[in-house]
Design a protein around this motif. Sequence first.
Motif, PDB file in Angstrom:
ATOM      1  N   LEU A   1       0.832  -1.215   0.000  1.00 35.27           N
ATOM      2  CA  LEU A   1       0.000   0.000   0.000  1.00 35.27           C
ATOM      3  C   LEU A   1       0.861   1.257   0.000  1.00 35.27           C
ATOM      4  N   HIS A   2       1.916   1.200   0.776  1.00 31.67           N
ATOM      5  CA  HIS A   2       2.800   2.355   0.924  1.00 31.67           C
ATOM      6  C   HIS A   2       3.443   2.715  -0.424  1.00 31.67           C
ATOM      7  N   HIS A   3       3.852   1.675  -1.132  1.00 32.04           N
ATOM      8  CA  HIS A   3       4.512   1.882  -2.431  1.00 32.04           C
ATOM      9  C   HIS A   3       3.501   2.187  -3.538  1.00 32.04           C
TER      10      HIS A   3
ATOM     11  N   ASN B   1      11.570  11.537  -0.568  1.00 25.37           N
ATOM     12  CA  ASN B   1      11.733  10.851   0.717  1.00 25.37           C
ATOM     13  C   ASN B   1      11.498   9.340   0.594  1.00 25.37           C
ATOM     14  N   HIS B   2      10.425   8.975  -0.105  1.00 27.80           N
ATOM     15  CA  HIS B   2      10.125   7.549  -0.233  1.00 27.80           C
ATOM     16  C   HIS B   2      11.151   6.833  -1.106  1.00 27.80           C
ATOM     17  N   SER B   3      11.629   7.501  -2.151  1.00 34.58           N
ATOM     18  CA  SER B   3      12.649   6.879  -3.006  1.00 34.58           C
ATOM     19  C   SER B   3      13.888   6.551  -2.184  1.00 34.58           C
TER      20      SER B   3
ATOM     21  N   ASN C   1       5.687  16.496   8.086  1.00 36.96           N
ATOM     22  CA  ASN C   1       5.026  16.255   6.789  1.00 36.96           C
ATOM     23  C   ASN C   1       5.963  15.530   5.832  1.00 36.96           C
ATOM     24  N   GLN C   2       6.101  16.023   4.586  1.00 40.98           N
ATOM     25  CA  GLN C   2       7.059  15.416   3.658  1.00 40.98           C
ATOM     26  C   GLN C   2       8.256  16.343   3.437  1.00 40.98           C
ATOM     27  N   ASP C   3       8.501  17.207   4.392  1.00 41.07           N
ATOM     28  CA  ASP C   3       9.706  18.044   4.315  1.00 41.07           C
ATOM     29  C   ASP C   3      10.934  17.154   4.481  1.00 41.07           C
TER      30      ASP C   3
ATOM     31  N   LEU D   1      13.716   7.819   8.116  1.00 37.59           N
ATOM     32  CA  LEU D   1      12.673   6.920   8.613  1.00 37.59           C
ATOM     33  C   LEU D   1      11.323   7.628   8.552  1.00 37.59           C
ATOM     34  N   ASP D   2      10.405   7.034   7.832  1.00 37.39           N
ATOM     35  CA  ASP D   2       9.040   7.534   7.688  1.00 37.39           C
ATOM     36  C   ASP D   2       8.275   7.220   8.965  1.00 37.39           C
ATOM     37  N   VAL D   3       7.808   8.239   9.664  1.00 29.79           N
ATOM     38  CA  VAL D   3       6.994   7.975  10.857  1.00 29.79           C
ATOM     39  C   VAL D   3       5.538   8.435  10.687  1.00 29.79           C
TER      40      VAL D   3
ATOM     41  N   GLU E   1       1.724   7.636  10.120  1.00 28.99           N
ATOM     42  CA  GLU E   1       0.988   6.433  10.556  1.00 28.99           C
ATOM     43  C   GLU E   1       0.826   5.419   9.432  1.00 28.99           C
ATOM     44  N   HIS E   2       0.732   5.885   8.191  1.00 24.76           N
ATOM     45  CA  HIS E   2       0.546   4.934   7.076  1.00 24.76           C
ATOM     46  C   HIS E   2       1.742   3.976   6.936  1.00 24.76           C
ATOM     47  N   ALA E   3       2.878   4.342   7.523  1.00 28.57           N
ATOM     48  CA  ALA E   3       4.076   3.508   7.428  1.00 28.57           C
ATOM     49  C   ALA E   3       4.046   2.332   8.402  1.00 28.57           C
TER      50      ALA E   3
HETATM   51 MN    MN Z   1       5.151   7.234   3.679  1.00 26.98          MN
END
Ligand code: MN
Length: 204
Positions: free
Chosen positions: A25-27, A80-82, A148-150, A165-167, A169-171
């Motif tokens: 889902l995350h990807h 960030n996700h990459s 956020n995504q900063d 590290l993504d914190v 909640e969806h992670a």
């Molecule tokens: Mn994420």
Amino acid sequence: MFTLPQLPYDYTALEPHIDAKTMELHHTKHHQTYVDKLNAALEKAPEWADKSIEVILCNLDKVPEEVRGAVRNHGGGHYNHSLFWESLMAESHNGPTAKLKEQIEKDFGSFEAFVEQFNAAATNQFGSGWAWLVATKEKTLKIIATPNQDNPIMTDMTLNPLLGLDVWEHAYYLKYQNRRPEYITAFWNVINWQKVEERFTTSE
Ligand code: MN
């Protein structure tokens, strides 16, 4: 046009630490949405569409105001996700080596002290955001948290993010619900230290 990068492993690879459903889902949903919305925003600022994501994020103040917020959020999400996917691998258990290990011990006292500080940054980030290990241009190490995504390069383009590290909640919510600290602890089992080390040593 930006595109969703392939993961360098299967969705099941990080089990049991990060579950396959969350990874998928995350990807395919979250990261894909950042890519799509970034592309949509850049349609209104075509002069930025052929720039690298790093160049865009380091120059947000020059991006047209009309799309700046969207580019910051979705471009940040894409960057960030990459970086995050590439920082992970199936159970590694090894830690940093060579130069990075030496620098961690120099800047934080010990690997354990570094982990403790990183965990505190990740745990204490209020709401959604990220915890980062960055190298400065002098090649010293720092821990930073962003909302956020900063990310660190938005405010200082000389910083080199080594690990994030993504914190959000969806992670972690499907597996860990509200127990963010358990997810943070699990993260240390799936870090691709070779990749982190490579980011540290290949920067100028
Ligand atoms: Mn994420």
